[in-house]
Scaffold this motif. Sequence first.
Motif, short mmCIF file in Angstrom:
data_model
loop_
_atom_site.label_atom_id
_atom_site.label_comp_id
_atom_site.label_asym_id
_atom_site.label_seq_id
_atom_site.Cartn_x
_atom_site.Cartn_y
_atom_site.Cartn_z
N HIS A 70 0.85 -1.20 0.00
CA HIS A 70 0.00 0.00 0.00
C HIS A 70 0.88 1.24 0.00
CE1 HIS A 70 -3.52 2.44 0.83
NE2 HIS A 70 -2.94 2.95 1.90
N THR A 71 1.84 1.28 0.92
CA THR A 71 2.94 2.24 0.89
C THR A 71 4.23 1.47 1.16
OG1 THR A 71 2.89 2.77 3.25
CG2 THR A 71 1.46 4.08 1.82
N LEU A 72 5.35 2.08 0.86
CA LEU A 72 6.63 1.37 1.05
C LEU A 72 7.01 1.23 2.52
CD1 LEU A 72 8.73 2.88 -1.87
CD2 LEU A 72 7.87 0.53 -1.67
N SER B 258 -3.61 -3.33 11.47
CA SER B 258 -3.01 -3.56 10.14
C SER B 258 -3.12 -2.37 9.20
CB SER B 258 -3.67 -4.78 9.49
OG SER B 258 -5.06 -4.56 9.31
N GLY B 259 -3.62 -1.23 9.68
CA GLY B 259 -3.69 -0.07 8.79
C GLY B 259 -4.49 -0.37 7.54
N ASP B 260 -3.87 -0.17 6.38
CA ASP B 260 -4.56 -0.34 5.10
C ASP B 260 -4.02 -1.52 4.29
OD1 ASP B 260 -6.06 1.85 5.75
OD2 ASP B 260 -5.23 3.18 4.23
N VAL B 261 -3.49 -2.54 4.95
CA VAL B 261 -2.94 -3.69 4.22
C VAL B 261 -4.04 -4.68 3.87
CG1 VAL B 261 -1.31 -5.61 4.32
CG2 VAL B 261 -0.69 -3.41 5.32
N LEU B 262 -4.84 -5.05 4.86
CA LEU B 262 -5.92 -6.02 4.67
C LEU B 262 -7.22 -5.41 5.13
CD1 LEU B 262 -6.41 -9.15 4.00
CD2 LEU B 262 -6.51 -9.42 6.48
N PHE B 263 -8.30 -5.67 4.38
CA PHE B 263 -9.64 -5.24 4.77
C PHE B 263 -10.56 -6.45 4.79
CE2 PHE B 263 -8.08 -1.28 2.57
CZ PHE B 263 -7.87 -0.56 3.73
N GLY B 264 -11.76 -6.26 5.30
CA GLY B 264 -12.74 -7.32 5.24
C GLY B 264 -13.03 -7.68 3.80
N LEU B 265 -12.72 -8.91 3.40
CA LEU B 265 -12.92 -9.42 2.03
C LEU B 265 -12.09 -8.67 1.00
CD1 LEU B 265 -16.80 -9.95 2.07
CD2 LEU B 265 -15.03 -11.66 2.47
N GLY B 266 -11.09 -7.92 1.43
CA GLY B 266 -10.31 -7.14 0.46
C GLY B 266 -8.91 -6.85 0.95
N CYS B 267 -8.24 -5.96 0.24
CA CYS B 267 -6.90 -5.51 0.64
C CYS B 267 -6.72 -4.08 0.17
CB CYS B 267 -5.81 -6.41 0.05
SG CYS B 267 -5.54 -6.21 -1.72
N GLY B 268 -5.66 -3.44 0.62
CA GLY B 268 -5.41 -2.04 0.28
C GLY B 268 -4.92 -1.87 -1.15
N ILE C 4 -2.52 -0.49 -4.05
CA ILE C 4 -1.05 -0.44 -4.09
C ILE C 4 -0.65 0.91 -4.68
CG2 ILE C 4 1.04 -1.55 -4.95
CD1 ILE C 4 -0.75 -4.10 -5.22
N PHE C 5 -0.24 1.82 -3.80
CA PHE C 5 0.12 3.17 -4.22
C PHE C 5 1.62 3.34 -4.45
CE2 PHE C 5 -3.94 4.20 -1.95
CZ PHE C 5 -4.62 4.69 -3.05
N GLU C 6 2.44 2.70 -3.64
CA GLU C 6 3.88 2.93 -3.72
C GLU C 6 4.68 1.65 -3.98
OE1 GLU C 6 3.77 6.51 -0.36
OE2 GLU C 6 5.12 4.83 -0.11
N GLY C 7 4.19 0.54 -3.45
CA GLY C 7 4.93 -0.71 -3.57
C GLY C 7 4.61 -1.44 -4.86
N THR C 8 4.99 -2.70 -4.89
CA THR C 8 4.76 -3.56 -6.05
C THR C 8 3.71 -4.62 -5.69
OG1 THR C 8 6.46 -5.17 -5.41
CG2 THR C 8 7.16 -3.27 -6.75
N GLU D 204 3.34 -10.64 -0.80
CA GLU D 204 4.16 -11.20 0.29
C GLU D 204 3.73 -10.67 1.65
OE1 GLU D 204 6.18 -13.70 0.17
OE2 GLU D 204 5.83 -13.86 -1.99
N SER D 205 3.29 -9.42 1.70
CA SER D 205 2.80 -8.87 2.97
C SER D 205 1.56 -9.64 3.43
CB SER D 205 2.48 -7.38 2.82
OG SER D 205 3.66 -6.62 2.68
N LEU D 206 0.67 -9.97 2.50
CA LEU D 206 -0.52 -10.72 2.88
C LEU D 206 -0.17 -12.13 3.35
CD1 LEU D 206 -3.13 -9.72 0.16
CD2 LEU D 206 -2.96 -8.91 2.51
N GLN D 207 0.90 -12.70 2.81
CA GLN D 207 1.28 -14.06 3.24
C GLN D 207 1.65 -14.08 4.72
OE1 GLN D 207 0.50 -16.32 0.85
NE2 GLN D 207 0.02 -14.32 -0.04
#
Length: 252
Positions: A117-119, A134-144, A146-150, A156-159
């Motif tokens: 989501h961010t670096l 978890s901030g904005d990495v994972l949401f209910g049924l979703g995820c953040g 990707i603004f800055e990362g790949t 890998e963050s979700l893993q």
Amino acid sequence: MASTRPRVELIPIFEDNYVFCLIDHDNQEALVIDPGEASKTSQFLKDNGLKLTGVLLTHHHNDHIGGVRSLVTEHPAPVIAPKKNKTQIGAADTWVAEGERVQLGPFNFEVLELPGHTLGHVAYWEPKLKWLFSGDVLFGLGCGRIFEGTYEQAYESLQRFKKLPMETLIYCTHEYTEANLNFCNMLSNLDNSPITGDSEELEMYANQLHSRREMDLPSVPLKLSVEMRVNPFLLAKSVSQFSYLRDLRNKQ
């Protein structure tokens, strides 16, 4: 006298953000996570006679840090932020990185770096209480988004969520679950979708979600054990599957 278990209070701000207030009842103290706006948080502390002992920040976006300066002006306390955001968060005075620990009152957090989501994005894991902020990495049924990362970093963050105890409660900072449910329903109607979650579990999830939202109750915290079975972004088995899902979600 028996100790009272700490609790988390959700303070709604803006359209769909939450500020998290972690309350230590035994000492009438609290710490706050991601105060994007100060007035409601400050009022909550005053109304409940709580002393602020610290502020934790997950990343540098303004809807997570915009209220920090005003809050700590009125309620002086240390501000802890990701070391990789040092040039972007001027209100912080303590910087943390992967594997470091933050001790505030009865709370003892481990810092997890979760780029995507961010670096510089971090999450705060409280292993004794099984709470993850978890901030904005994972949401209910979703995820953040990707603004800055790949895509690779976000995948890998979700893993890393999958390595946490299944009883973990995930405190994500936005109420996006209903919108993400619509995305899941759309996915289930696609002939070529590579993601196949548990349809009965998703239906049960949807019924419980609608009941909570009709009563104006939050969908947060999320249960990791449930998200592992229905969240398509956690079910993705590869970076390519994750990328396919994220691209589809971006178009909605």
